[in-house]
Design an enzyme around this catalytic site. Sequence first.
Site, PDB file in Angstrom:
ATOM      1  N   PRO A   9      46.354  -8.933 -28.973  1.00 42.33           N
ATOM      2  CA  PRO A   9      45.180  -9.781 -29.194  1.00 42.33           C
ATOM      3  C   PRO A   9      44.011  -9.071 -29.881  1.00 42.33           C
ATOM      4  CG  PRO A   9      45.518  -9.338 -26.846  1.00 42.33           C
ATOM      5  CD  PRO A   9      46.749  -8.878 -27.559  1.00 42.33           C
ATOM      6  N   ASN A  10      43.436  -9.801 -30.804  1.00 39.82           N
ATOM      7  CA  ASN A  10      42.227  -9.384 -31.541  1.00 39.82           C
ATOM      8  C   ASN A  10      42.460  -8.298 -32.586  1.00 39.82           C
ATOM      9  OD1 ASN A  10      40.411 -11.145 -30.035  1.00 39.82           O
ATOM     10  ND2 ASN A  10      40.827  -9.782 -28.322  1.00 39.82           N
ATOM     11  N   ARG A  17      35.657  -7.166 -36.031  1.00 43.06           N
ATOM     12  CA  ARG A  17      35.307  -6.823 -34.648  1.00 43.06           C
ATOM     13  C   ARG A  17      34.788  -5.382 -34.542  1.00 43.06           C
ATOM     14  NH1 ARG A  17      40.732  -5.230 -31.194  1.00 43.06           N
ATOM     15  NH2 ARG A  17      39.259  -5.491 -29.497  1.00 43.06           N
ATOM     16  N   TYR A  22      36.379   0.303 -34.334  1.00 41.25           N
ATOM     17  CA  TYR A  22      37.662   0.099 -35.022  1.00 41.25           C
ATOM     18  C   TYR A  22      37.612   0.282 -36.534  1.00 41.25           C
ATOM     19  CZ  TYR A  22      38.843  -1.806 -30.450  1.00 41.25           C
ATOM     20  OH  TYR A  22      39.051  -1.950 -29.110  1.00 41.25           O
ATOM     21  N   ASN A  73      51.017  -1.856 -30.222  1.00 39.87           N
ATOM     22  CA  ASN A  73      49.614  -1.750 -29.805  1.00 39.87           C
ATOM     23  C   ASN A  73      49.339  -3.040 -29.037  1.00 39.87           C
ATOM     24  OD1 ASN A  73      46.906  -1.715 -29.405  1.00 39.87           O
ATOM     25  ND2 ASN A  73      46.351  -1.215 -31.515  1.00 39.87           N
ATOM     26  N   ALA A  76      44.333  -5.372 -25.506  1.00 37.84           N
ATOM     27  CA  ALA A  76      43.838  -5.482 -24.125  1.00 37.84           C
ATOM     28  C   ALA A  76      44.965  -5.645 -23.104  1.00 37.84           C
ATOM     29  CB  ALA A  76      42.854  -6.637 -24.020  1.00 37.84           C
ATOM     30  N   GLU A  97      53.725   3.796 -28.299  1.00 40.28           N
ATOM     31  CA  GLU A  97      52.444   3.112 -28.092  1.00 40.28           C
ATOM     32  C   GLU A  97      51.401   3.638 -29.075  1.00 40.28           C
ATOM     33  OE1 GLU A  97      50.728   4.280 -24.351  1.00 40.28           O
ATOM     34  OE2 GLU A  97      49.216   2.697 -24.386  1.00 40.28           O
ATOM     35  N   HIS A  99      47.171   3.156 -30.246  1.00 44.71           N
ATOM     36  CA  HIS A  99      45.830   2.556 -30.150  1.00 44.71           C
ATOM     37  C   HIS A  99      44.964   3.148 -31.233  1.00 44.71           C
ATOM     38  CE1 HIS A  99      46.798   0.703 -26.375  1.00 44.71           C
ATOM     39  NE2 HIS A  99      47.352   1.842 -26.018  1.00 44.71           N
ATOM     40  N   ARG A 106      37.003   5.781 -23.405  1.00 49.48           N
ATOM     41  CA  ARG A 106      36.223   4.549 -23.368  1.00 49.48           C
ATOM     42  C   ARG A 106      36.059   4.091 -21.912  1.00 49.48           C
ATOM     43  NH1 ARG A 106      38.477   0.423 -27.620  1.00 49.48           N
ATOM     44  NH2 ARG A 106      36.576  -0.641 -26.946  1.00 49.48           N
TER      45      ARG A 106
HETATM   46  C1  DQA Z   1      43.031  -1.039 -28.606  1.00 53.54           C
HETATM   47  C2  DQA Z   1      42.277  -0.530 -27.359  1.00 53.54           C
HETATM   48  C3  DQA Z   1      42.218  -1.603 -26.287  1.00 53.54           C
HETATM   49  O1  DQA Z   1      41.530  -1.132 -25.144  1.00 53.54           O
HETATM   50  C4  DQA Z   1      41.484  -2.819 -26.805  1.00 53.54           C
HETATM   51  O2  DQA Z   1      41.516  -3.852 -25.848  1.00 53.54           O
HETATM   52  C5  DQA Z   1      42.004  -3.302 -28.121  1.00 53.54           C
HETATM   53  C6  DQA Z   1      42.426  -2.321 -29.124  1.00 53.54           C
HETATM   54  C7  DQA Z   1      42.997  -0.008 -29.749  1.00 53.54           C
HETATM   55  O3  DQA Z   1      43.795  -0.159 -30.685  1.00 53.54           O
HETATM   56  O4  DQA Z   1      42.181   0.912 -29.735  1.00 53.54           O
HETATM   57  O5  DQA Z   1      41.977  -4.488 -28.417  1.00 53.54           O
HETATM   58  O6  DQA Z   1      44.384  -1.244 -28.251  1.00 53.54           O
END
Ligand code: DQA
Length: 142
Positions: A9-10, A17, A22, A73, A76, A97, A99, A106
């Site tokens: 998501p997102n 965002r 990011y 990835n 959240a 994984e 990120h 964080r």
């Molecule tokens: C994320 C880190 C997560 O905590 C966050 O909710 C994201 C992006 C990252 O790529 O840094 O949406 O996965």
Amino acid sequence: MRILVINGPNINMLGIREKSIYGSQTYEDLIHYIKEVCTQNEMEVEIFQSNHEGEIIDAIQAAYGKKDGIIINPAAYTHTSIAILDALKAVSLPAVEVHLSNIYERDEFRHISYVSKVCIKSFYGLGFKGYKNAILLLKSLD
Ligand code: DQA
């Protein structure tokens, strides 16, 4: 080697965002970057993004018997989803994984990663480069 890259998501909101976290590169830029790295390394890639947990689980299950590795990835859902962890366990494909940000530097609620329990490696805080590292790691298993 056939790989599936899953973004949660997102991640489709990259470039819009929280740019201070990011960056300003867009999701389209990320897709382009991943495809380029895969082409250079002669890897077949499918890229999937969803804002819905169940769709991510469906995509993991659909990879069974069709893909040789997964890069994920979960965004959240990293910090909440036992269901995604179980799906990765179920298909038992090598999974990495990624990120973009360093989740361990964080908010405390981001320090827990369920998927990290099944992934062979985690890359975080490296921006797009984390995806490249993950692709090269999967390639090295071939
Ligand atoms: C994320 C880190 C997560 O905590 C966050 O909710 C994201 C992006 C990252 O790529 O840094 O949406 O996965």
